[in-house]
Design a protein around this motif. Structure first.
Motif, PDB file in Angstrom:
ATOM      1  N   PRO A 200     -76.307  35.977  12.871  1.00 42.93           N
ATOM      2  CA  PRO A 200     -75.868  37.044  14.061  1.00 42.93           C
ATOM      3  C   PRO A 200     -74.174  35.893  14.689  1.00 42.93           C
ATOM      4  CG  PRO A 200     -77.549  37.552  14.135  1.00 42.93           C
ATOM      5  CD  PRO A 200     -77.786  35.801  13.272  1.00 42.93           C
ATOM      6  N   ARG A 201     -72.759  36.911  14.749  1.00 41.95           N
ATOM      7  CA  ARG A 201     -71.309  35.412  15.373  1.00 41.95           C
ATOM      8  C   ARG A 201     -72.689  35.884  16.788  1.00 41.95           C
ATOM      9  NH1 ARG A 201     -69.650  39.309  11.573  1.00 41.95           N
ATOM     10  NH2 ARG A 201     -67.222  38.430  10.825  1.00 41.95           N
ATOM     11  N   GLU A 202     -73.443  35.635  17.501  1.00 49.65           N
ATOM     12  CA  GLU A 202     -73.442  36.407  18.688  1.00 49.65           C
ATOM     13  C   GLU A 202     -74.258  34.989  18.592  1.00 49.65           C
ATOM     14  OE1 GLU A 202     -75.342  38.183  22.968  1.00 49.65           O
ATOM     15  OE2 GLU A 202     -75.297  39.393  21.271  1.00 49.65           O
ATOM     16  N   ASP A 203     -75.077  34.672  17.903  1.00 49.23           N
ATOM     17  CA  ASP A 203     -76.258  33.871  17.836  1.00 49.23           C
ATOM     18  C   ASP A 203     -75.285  32.143  17.568  1.00 49.23           C
ATOM     19  OD1 ASP A 203     -78.631  34.971  19.008  1.00 49.23           O
ATOM     20  OD2 ASP A 203     -78.900  35.058  16.421  1.00 49.23           O
ATOM     21  N   VAL A 204     -74.333  31.751  16.761  1.00 52.88           N
ATOM     22  CA  VAL A 204     -73.050  31.025  16.759  1.00 52.88           C
ATOM     23  C   VAL A 204     -72.605  30.873  17.574  1.00 52.88           C
ATOM     24  CG1 VAL A 204     -71.211  30.743  15.747  1.00 52.88           C
ATOM     25  CG2 VAL A 204     -72.702  31.594  14.495  1.00 52.88           C
ATOM     26  N   ALA A 205     -72.348  31.637  18.293  1.00 61.35           N
ATOM     27  CA  ALA A 205     -71.586  31.306  20.212  1.00 61.35           C
ATOM     28  C   ALA A 205     -72.716  30.690  20.956  1.00 61.35           C
ATOM     29  CB  ALA A 205     -71.229  32.662  20.321  1.00 61.35           C
ATOM     30  N   LYS A 206     -74.153  31.294  21.095  1.00 58.67           N
ATOM     31  CA  LYS A 206     -75.271  30.467  21.653  1.00 58.67           C
ATOM     32  C   LYS A 206     -75.209  29.145  21.295  1.00 58.67           C
ATOM     33  CE  LYS A 206     -77.331  35.097  22.945  1.00 58.67           C
ATOM     34  NZ  LYS A 206     -78.875  35.678  23.245  1.00 58.67           N
ATOM     35  N   VAL A 207     -75.724  29.205  19.813  1.00 58.23           N
ATOM     36  CA  VAL A 207     -75.346  27.740  19.065  1.00 58.23           C
ATOM     37  C   VAL A 207     -74.270  26.763  19.770  1.00 58.23           C
ATOM     38  CG1 VAL A 207     -74.971  25.836  17.127  1.00 58.23           C
ATOM     39  CG2 VAL A 207     -76.632  27.582  17.242  1.00 58.23           C
ATOM     40  N   ILE A 208     -73.023  27.114  19.647  1.00 60.82           N
ATOM     41  CA  ILE A 208     -71.896  26.397  20.571  1.00 60.82           C
ATOM     42  C   ILE A 208     -72.297  26.054  21.791  1.00 60.82           C
ATOM     43  CG2 ILE A 208     -69.149  26.737  21.070  1.00 60.82           C
ATOM     44  CD1 ILE A 208     -69.069  28.359  18.323  1.00 60.82           C
ATOM     45  N   ALA A 209     -72.244  26.892  22.522  1.00 59.97           N
ATOM     46  CA  ALA A 209     -72.833  26.598  24.219  1.00 59.97           C
ATOM     47  C   ALA A 209     -73.962  25.641  24.232  1.00 59.97           C
ATOM     48  CB  ALA A 209     -73.185  28.160  24.567  1.00 59.97           C
ATOM     49  N   GLU A 210     -74.990  25.956  23.261  1.00 56.63           N
ATOM     50  CA  GLU A 210     -75.817  24.868  23.892  1.00 56.63           C
ATOM     51  C   GLU A 210     -75.880  23.643  22.994  1.00 56.63           C
ATOM     52  OE1 GLU A 210     -79.468  23.680  24.756  1.00 56.63           O
ATOM     53  OE2 GLU A 210     -79.268  25.965  24.681  1.00 56.63           O
ATOM     54  N   CYS A 211     -75.239  23.580  21.812  1.00 56.49           N
ATOM     55  CA  CYS A 211     -74.055  21.967  21.878  1.00 56.49           C
ATOM     56  C   CYS A 211     -72.961  21.484  22.881  1.00 56.49           C
ATOM     57  CB  CYS A 211     -73.318  21.925  20.725  1.00 56.49           C
ATOM     58  SG  CYS A 211     -74.192  22.552  19.222  1.00 56.49           S
ATOM     59  N   LEU A 212     -72.841  21.881  23.726  1.00 58.69           N
ATOM     60  CA  LEU A 212     -71.794  22.054  24.796  1.00 58.69           C
ATOM     61  C   LEU A 212     -72.672  21.169  25.878  1.00 58.69           C
ATOM     62  CD1 LEU A 212     -69.264  24.483  25.049  1.00 58.69           C
ATOM     63  CD2 LEU A 212     -68.427  22.165  24.978  1.00 58.69           C
ATOM     64  N   LYS A 213     -73.940  21.572  25.762  1.00 60.39           N
ATOM     65  CA  LYS A 213     -75.073  21.204  27.021  1.00 60.39           C
ATOM     66  C   LYS A 213     -75.586  20.054  26.384  1.00 60.39           C
ATOM     67  CE  LYS A 213     -76.542  26.127  27.975  1.00 60.39           C
ATOM     68  NZ  LYS A 213     -77.908  27.029  28.418  1.00 60.39           N
ATOM     69  N   ASN A 214     -75.907  19.520  25.494  1.00 58.64           N
ATOM     70  CA  ASN A 214     -76.795  18.841  24.290  1.00 58.64           C
ATOM     71  C   ASN A 214     -75.415  17.774  24.071  1.00 58.64           C
ATOM     72  OD1 ASN A 214     -78.465  17.159  22.868  1.00 58.64           O
ATOM     73  ND2 ASN A 214     -79.362  18.769  22.321  1.00 58.64           N
ATOM     74  N   ASP A 215     -75.830  16.366  24.760  1.00 59.41           N
ATOM     75  CA  ASP A 215     -75.163  15.828  24.522  1.00 59.41           C
ATOM     76  C   ASP A 215     -75.309  14.806  23.241  1.00 59.41           C
ATOM     77  OD1 ASP A 215     -73.535  15.796  26.605  1.00 59.41           O
ATOM     78  OD2 ASP A 215     -74.344  14.221  27.554  1.00 59.41           O
ATOM     79  N   GLY A 216     -76.493  14.914  22.924  1.00 57.56           N
ATOM     80  CA  GLY A 216     -77.239  14.305  21.699  1.00 57.56           C
ATOM     81  C   GLY A 216     -76.668  14.837  19.816  1.00 57.56           C
ATOM     82  N   THR A 217     -75.659  16.153  20.481  1.00 59.70           N
ATOM     83  CA  THR A 217     -75.298  16.412  19.007  1.00 59.70           C
ATOM     84  C   THR A 217     -73.962  15.472  18.975  1.00 59.70           C
ATOM     85  OG1 THR A 217     -73.721  18.588  20.408  1.00 59.70           O
ATOM     86  CG2 THR A 217     -76.323  19.010  19.530  1.00 59.70           C
ATOM     87  N   LYS A 218     -73.574  15.036  20.005  1.00 58.64           N
ATOM     88  CA  LYS A 218     -72.023  14.773  19.645  1.00 58.64           C
ATOM     89  C   LYS A 218     -72.342  13.730  18.166  1.00 58.64           C
ATOM     90  CE  LYS A 218     -71.182  14.483  24.892  1.00 58.64           C
ATOM     91  NZ  LYS A 218     -71.265  13.190  25.915  1.00 58.64           N
ATOM     92  N   GLY A 219     -70.956  13.264  17.898  1.00 62.00           N
ATOM     93  CA  GLY A 219     -71.073  13.247  16.084  1.00 62.00           C
ATOM     94  C   GLY A 219     -71.421  13.676  14.947  1.00 62.00           C
ATOM     95  N   LEU A 220     -72.041  14.830  15.022  1.00 61.31           N
ATOM     96  CA  LEU A 220     -73.388  15.538  14.440  1.00 61.31           C
ATOM     97  C   LEU A 220     -72.513  16.083  13.560  1.00 61.31           C
ATOM     98  CD1 LEU A 220     -77.080  15.398  15.842  1.00 61.31           C
ATOM     99  CD2 LEU A 220     -75.372  13.246  14.157  1.00 61.31           C
ATOM    100  N   ALA A 221     -72.823  17.258  12.318  1.00 60.64           N
ATOM    101  CA  ALA A 221     -72.114  18.189  11.562  1.00 60.64           C
ATOM    102  C   ALA A 221     -73.406  18.763  11.025  1.00 60.64           C
ATOM    103  CB  ALA A 221     -71.482  17.850  10.388  1.00 60.64           C
ATOM    104  N   PHE A 222     -73.748  20.271  11.262  1.00 62.26           N
ATOM    105  CA  PHE A 222     -75.143  20.401  11.007  1.00 62.26           C
ATOM    106  C   PHE A 222     -75.050  22.182  10.882  1.00 62.26           C
ATOM    107  CE2 PHE A 222     -75.099  21.600  15.149  1.00 62.26           C
ATOM    108  CZ  PHE A 222     -75.685  22.458  15.819  1.00 62.26           C
ATOM    109  N   ASP A 223     -75.733  22.690   9.878  1.00 58.63           N
ATOM    110  CA  ASP A 223     -75.559  24.231   9.338  1.00 58.63           C
ATOM    111  C   ASP A 223     -76.674  24.988   9.695  1.00 58.63           C
ATOM    112  OD1 ASP A 223     -74.096  22.891   7.023  1.00 58.63           O
ATOM    113  OD2 ASP A 223     -75.689  23.092   5.840  1.00 58.63           O
ATOM    114  N   CYS A 224     -76.598  25.971   9.931  1.00 62.88           N
ATOM    115  CA  CYS A 224     -77.251  26.892  10.818  1.00 62.88           C
ATOM    116  C   CYS A 224     -77.190  28.686  10.456  1.00 62.88           C
ATOM    117  CB  CYS A 224     -77.042  26.830  12.384  1.00 62.88           C
ATOM    118  SG  CYS A 224     -75.659  27.563  12.780  1.00 62.88           S
ATOM    119  N   VAL A 225     -78.124  28.911  10.076  1.00 63.71           N
ATOM    120  CA  VAL A 225     -78.135  30.218   9.429  1.00 63.71           C
ATOM    121  C   VAL A 225     -79.682  30.507  10.495  1.00 63.71           C
ATOM    122  CG1 VAL A 225     -77.649  29.422   7.604  1.00 63.71           C
ATOM    123  CG2 VAL A 225     -79.712  29.450   8.100  1.00 63.71           C
ATOM    124  N   GLY A 226     -79.889  32.208  10.534  1.00 64.81           N
ATOM    125  CA  GLY A 226     -80.725  32.943  10.551  1.00 64.81           C
ATOM    126  C   GLY A 226     -82.106  32.313  10.499  1.00 64.81           C
TER     127      GLY A 226
END
Length: 250
Positions: A200-226
């Motif tokens: 769902p598009r809303e879940d993609v938005a939640k993933v982005i918001a979570e990345c902004l909170k989680n500095d450990g995602t810096k420098g990474l590219a990752f896939d996400c699906v349901g």
């Protein structure tokens, strides 16, 4: 801590969800849109609309916008829709690359790219080792149907990674699978995943918001699906394991 976040492509469905989520969390969200008729929609989500054409904006224009709002993070969620190949290159490739340069020029480090699953060098690099026959078939269909879009996204993502020694951005590339209009489940599969599940598009938005909170995602590219893992946990697992699905495929 509240942030000032600039979202390029603010009229898109993922970006609208992101604007609402971030604003509800107390952040100031500035949303770049092309059409002034969309201003009230963005405002109703808690965002602050900025009328600016990505296609017509130079690096300096974009940097000026980023600087004027004192942005602490930039999210690229813009896209031409994949219909017109020339416009797809102008927005998804050239516009995206200008936004990277503009973010660096403005002195902002944090940059989130919203890309797509299976964006890679299909001709010169090996396929992901976790792909199965269904993934291969879906990859073939996607690149056959929207090849111009996929190539434009690949060029932009590759530029983000290969030119970062010059820019010095703290980037994350979020690569969702096929987008659905279903209600948010709050659960995903992330990292090295199969292509078939939608998200769902809303879940993609939640993933982005979570990345902004989680500095450990810096420098990474990752896939996400349901999937079945709560979004915060899935993102944390990717960050802890330093999963990068783009490495070796550009």
């Amino acid at each position: 801590m509240a942030h000032s976040i600039l979202v390029f492509g603010g009229s898109g469905k993922v970006a609208r969800n992101l604007t609402r989520i971030l604003a509800a969390d107390g952040h100031t969200v500035h949303s770049v849109i092309r059409n002034a008729d969309q201003k009230s929609d963005i405002e109703s989500l808690g965002g602050k609309p900025i009328i600016q054409s990505i296609e017509e904006s130079s690096v300096n224009d974009m940097a000026k916008t980023i600087t004027e709002i004192n942005a602490t993070a930039v999210v690229w969620s813009a896209g031409a829709g994949g219909g017109n190949p020339a416009r797809t290159v102008a927005v998804d490739q050239e516009g995206a690359i200008r936004s990277m340069d503009a973010t660096a020029q403005a002195g902002v480090k944090r940059y989130i790219m919203v890309s797509a699953i299976d964006i890679r060098d299909r001709e010169g690099k090996p396929e992901p080792e976790w792909y199965n026959d269904d993934d291969r078939a879906r990859s073939d269909r996607m690149w056959s149907a929207i090849g111009a879009y996929a190539k434009a996204k690949f060029t932009a993502d590759r530029n983000l990674v290969t030119e970062n020694s010059r820019r010095g951005l703290e980037y994350t590339i979020v690569r969702p699978g096929s987008l659905s209009t279903e209600a948010s489940t709050g659960k995903i599969a992330a990292g090295k995943v199969h292509i078939s599940p939608t998200i769902p598009r809303e879940d993609v938005a939640k993933v982005i918001a979570e990345c902004l909170k989680n500095d450990g995602t810096k420098g990474l590219a990752f896939d996400c699906v349901g999937g079945e893992t709560p979004i915060a946990d899935a993102v944390a697992e990717v960050a802890k394991a330093r999963v990068d699905v783009f490495a070796g495929r550009y």
